[in-house]
Write an enzyme that holds these catalytic residues in place. Structure first.
Site, mmCIF file in Angstrom:
data_model
loop_
_atom_site.group_PDB
_atom_site.id
_atom_site.type_symbol
_atom_site.label_atom_id
_atom_site.label_comp_id
_atom_site.label_asym_id
_atom_site.label_seq_id
_atom_site.Cartn_x
_atom_site.Cartn_y
_atom_site.Cartn_z
ATOM 1 N N LYS A 158 -16.123 16.238 11.387
ATOM 2 C CA LYS A 158 -17.284 16.036 12.248
ATOM 3 C C LYS A 158 -17.679 17.369 12.855
ATOM 4 O O LYS A 158 -16.995 17.893 13.733
ATOM 5 C CB LYS A 158 -16.965 14.992 13.322
ATOM 6 N N GLU A 191 -5.408 -3.608 -1.787
ATOM 7 C CA GLU A 191 -5.881 -4.821 -1.102
ATOM 8 C C GLU A 191 -6.954 -5.564 -1.892
ATOM 9 O O GLU A 191 -7.330 -6.673 -1.546
ATOM 10 C CB GLU A 191 -6.467 -4.453 0.272
ATOM 11 N N TRP A 234 -21.368 14.255 10.196
ATOM 12 C CA TRP A 234 -20.279 14.187 9.237
ATOM 13 C C TRP A 234 -20.523 15.087 8.024
ATOM 14 O O TRP A 234 -21.626 15.128 7.485
ATOM 15 C CB TRP A 234 -20.108 12.751 8.745
ATOM 16 N N THR A 273 0.880 -1.178 0.000
ATOM 17 C CA THR A 273 0.000 0.000 0.000
ATOM 18 C C THR A 273 0.912 1.222 0.000
ATOM 19 O O THR A 273 2.049 1.145 0.477
ATOM 20 C CB THR A 273 -0.882 0.031 1.255
HETATM 21 P P1 ADP Z 1 -3.305 3.722 -0.270
HETATM 22 O O1 ADP Z 1 -4.539 3.262 0.455
HETATM 23 O O2 ADP Z 1 -2.077 3.275 0.392
HETATM 24 O O3 ADP Z 1 -3.316 5.171 -0.648
HETATM 25 P P2 ADP Z 1 -4.306 2.603 -2.766
HETATM 26 O O4 ADP Z 1 -3.671 3.008 -4.017
HETATM 27 O O5 ADP Z 1 -4.661 1.198 -2.575
HETATM 28 O O6 ADP Z 1 -3.282 2.972 -1.658
HETATM 29 O O7 ADP Z 1 -5.554 3.535 -2.579
HETATM 30 C C1 ADP Z 1 -6.852 3.079 -2.314
HETATM 31 C C2 ADP Z 1 -7.704 4.233 -1.922
HETATM 32 O O8 ADP Z 1 -7.814 5.171 -3.004
HETATM 33 C C3 ADP Z 1 -9.135 3.864 -1.619
HETATM 34 O O9 ADP Z 1 -9.262 3.366 -0.312
HETATM 35 C C4 ADP Z 1 -9.847 5.187 -1.818
HETATM 36 O O10 ADP Z 1 -9.727 6.018 -0.681
HETATM 37 C C5 ADP Z 1 -9.076 5.824 -2.953
HETATM 38 N N1 ADP Z 1 -9.772 5.618 -4.230
HETATM 39 C C6 ADP Z 1 -9.532 4.687 -5.160
HETATM 40 N N2 ADP Z 1 -10.380 4.811 -6.204
HETATM 41 C C7 ADP Z 1 -11.191 5.856 -5.934
HETATM 42 C C8 ADP Z 1 -12.292 6.488 -6.610
HETATM 43 N N3 ADP Z 1 -12.728 6.085 -7.794
HETATM 44 N N4 ADP Z 1 -12.856 7.538 -5.991
HETATM 45 C C9 ADP Z 1 -12.432 7.970 -4.796
HETATM 46 N N5 ADP Z 1 -11.424 7.428 -4.121
HETATM 47 C C10 ADP Z 1 -10.805 6.374 -4.668
#
Ligand code: ADP
Length: 536
Positions: free
Chosen positions: A436, A328, A441, A182
């Site tokens: 918040k 993940e 929220w 990640t």
């Molecule tokens: P990290 O969590 O370490 O930044 P990732 O690349 O796995 O790495 O990112 C996943 C996160 O990216 C998701 O949990 C979400 O918050 C965000 N994300 C992915 N796709 C979208 C989307 N289409 N719209 C909004 N947020 C997104």
């Protein structure tokens, strides 16, 4: 009664075999450092990749050994993808945008044995190996400069494979196939370990018409780096169906992308919203300069594409397809498309659905859990998005952070979402970024999307700032367009019809640049740090 179907294992070699035998003539095109163009066919790719798998074994790679890559998007990175995996190794893509100390931490945590590195990234590797020693360093050379001492040349290594009858090792579908960390937006990077089965299933899903719709007739441009969550899984899906595949090398700028979209008649390109907004900027400046394939899909993920981006690209014939996913999740979880039953809605309402993150893919179950339990699909009850499915991680490498899984077996995404009555998932925040105010929220993401639609706003980020009366209130951080400075009154007036009054930002502040993570997301942690002493 048992079913009488073969227990055929879902592993990767059949994808490589299919690509190399059925689609021999399909092209793979790469821009290499120096803007040198390289073209060859799946047939050649197949021969070389099988050789590379064999050569890695000759070098000493055993089943389950981790082999890292530190490379841009090009054909030899794609050879490494399948070569490592089909030779029995575990592909570990390293993110070249991370700090060297993070890369060495990650390589050590994964226990990487070898690394395959682009010569143009060797300097970065030198900093990495101060803290972590790989057994072998394999260098992909893009010019004639001498090889760094003690390293192996990719092509020379490949040439050591001479056995015409070489065959793949035995695999079980649950064997590890790859690792990706990640990006560490919310803590130390954690390793996600993919299985053959999960990746094959994910590839089928990706090729579905109600998903990326990847088909043999496609010409695909992977702008998203191959080191981001398996290049969003596209390499596996593209090879499965034999689509033409185009790589930009290190050239991720809007102009090069547009040239490639035009020249290679791209029908599907994948990138984060920042990339697409750069492209929209160029298209607006020079409409008609590039001849894009009608209906070309712009796959967009990583963060939410604002409505203004979706509509803007549509004017130039680019169809944004939004996906939500995570490292993940291999990474696809939901996909944004319009259900047939919604196609009769007025266009404006249709777009509202496309700005949401989409419908869960088959076998990816999604639920939103609030303080009151599993939330109804009412589009208002916010809670944490939790998922489970065949390509969702069941744990991290070395048992890190077990609390990310609930006791009943769901993965806690760390995203805050609502689900609408049609089942569309809509992200409102990440757990750590929610605002918040007075116990309720506020979605920073909704505010940001509304603000960037203002013509004087280039980028917007909204963060929570402690407030004496309301606990927290939203502060909007704005990057204005050159020479502009829209006021609080202008901006709140512009967005007020979309929100309850108490959602509107309490204050605005202006910066030249908003910090981003290596995957193009707004770095809220850093922003909160920058404005920690903010006084209302
Ligand atoms: P990290 O969590 O370490 O930044 P990732 O690349 O796995 O790495 O990112 C996943 C996160 O990216 C998701 O949990 C979400 O918050 C965000 N994300 C992915 N796709 C979208 C989307 N289409 N719209 C909004 N947020 C997104």
């Amino acid at each position: 009664m048992d079913g009488l179907m073969m227990n055929y294992q879902l592993t990767l070699p059949p994808i490589l075999e299919r690509a190399g035998t059925l689609f021999k003539d399909t092209e793979i095109v790469s821009l290499l450092p120096g803007k040198v163009e390289h073209r060859y066919t799946y047939g050649e790719y197949y021969q070389r990749t099988r050789k590379f798998a064999q050569a890695l074994q000759k070098l000493g790679m055993k089943k389950g050994d981790r082999v890292a890559t530190l490379a841009w998007n090009h054909y030899r990175h794609l050879e490494s993808y399948f070569g490592i995996i089909c030779g029995g190794g575990v592909l570990h893509t390293l993110n070249l945008r991370l700090h060297p100390s993070d890369i060495s931490y990650i390589a050590k945590d994964a226990g990487d044995k070898y690394v395959i590195v682009d010569d143009v990234l060797y300097e970065l590797l030198e900093d990495v190996i101060k803290d972590y020693q790989f057994e072998k360093i394999i260098v992909i050379r893009h010019d004639d400069k001498p090889l760094p001492e003690g390293t192996l040349d990719y092509e020379e290594l490949l040439a050591t494979a001479t056995d015409e009858n070489w065959d793949y090792p035995e695999f079980s579908e649950n064997d590890a196939l790859g690792i990706c960390y990640t990006s560490g937006t919310t803590g130390r990077p954690k390793g996600v370990v993919y299985s053959h089965r999960g990746t094959v299933m994910h590839s089928f899903a990706s090729c579905m018409v109600d998903c990326n719709a990847i088909a043999n007739s496609d010409s695909i441009l992977s702008i998203v780096p191959l080191f981001h969550a398996n290049g969003w899984g596209i390499p596996f899906a593209a090879l499965m169906v034999g689509a033409k595949y185009v790589f930009p090398g290190p050239f991720l700028d809007a102009l090069t992308t547009l040239d490639l979209l035009d020249k290679e008649q791209i029908t599907l390109a994948a990138g984060v919203p920042t990339i697409w907004s750069g492209i929209l900027g160029e298209l607006t400046k020079n409409p008609g300069k590039w001849k894009l394939t009608p209906g070309c899909r712009a796959a967009c993920g990583g963060s939410a594409p604002p409505e203004s981006l979706i509509l803007g690209l549509a004017e130039h014939g680019l169809r944004v397809m939004q996906a939500w996913g995570m490292t993940e999740l291999s990474p696809l979880g939901t996909f944004g498309y319009l259900k047939h039953s919604l196609k009769s809605l007025p266009e404006k309402e249709q777009v509202t659905y496309l700005t949401k993150q989409g419908l869960p893919l088959p076998y990816v179950e999604c639920r939103v859990v609030s303080d009151e339990g599993v939330a109804p699909w009412d589009e208002t009850t916010m809670g944490e998005l939790q998922v489970r499915g065949p390509w969702v991680a069941s744990g991290y490498m070395n048992g890190a952070d077990p609390d990310k899984w609930t006791s009943d077996g769901w993965f806690r995404t760390g995203d805050i979402a609502v689900i609408d009555p049609e089942g569309y998932v809509k992200l409102t925040d990440r757990t750590k970024d929610v605002i918040k105010s007075g116990g309720e929220w506020i979605s920073s993401v909704d505010l940001e999307n509304a603000l960037v639609a203002h013509p004087d706003v280039r980028e917007a980020a909204v963060i929570a700032i402690v407030h004496p009366k309301w606990d927290e209130r939203p502060l909007a951080v704005i990057v204005p367009e050159d020479g502009k400075k829209p006021t609080k009154e202008d901006l709140n007036e512009f967005i007020k019809d979309k929100f309850a009054k108490w959602w509107l930002p309490e204050a605005y502040t202006y910066v030249e640049e908003i910090p981003h993570t290596s995957t193009g997301k707004i770095q809220k942690l850093k922003l909160r740090e920058m404005f920690k002493d903010w006084k209302w």
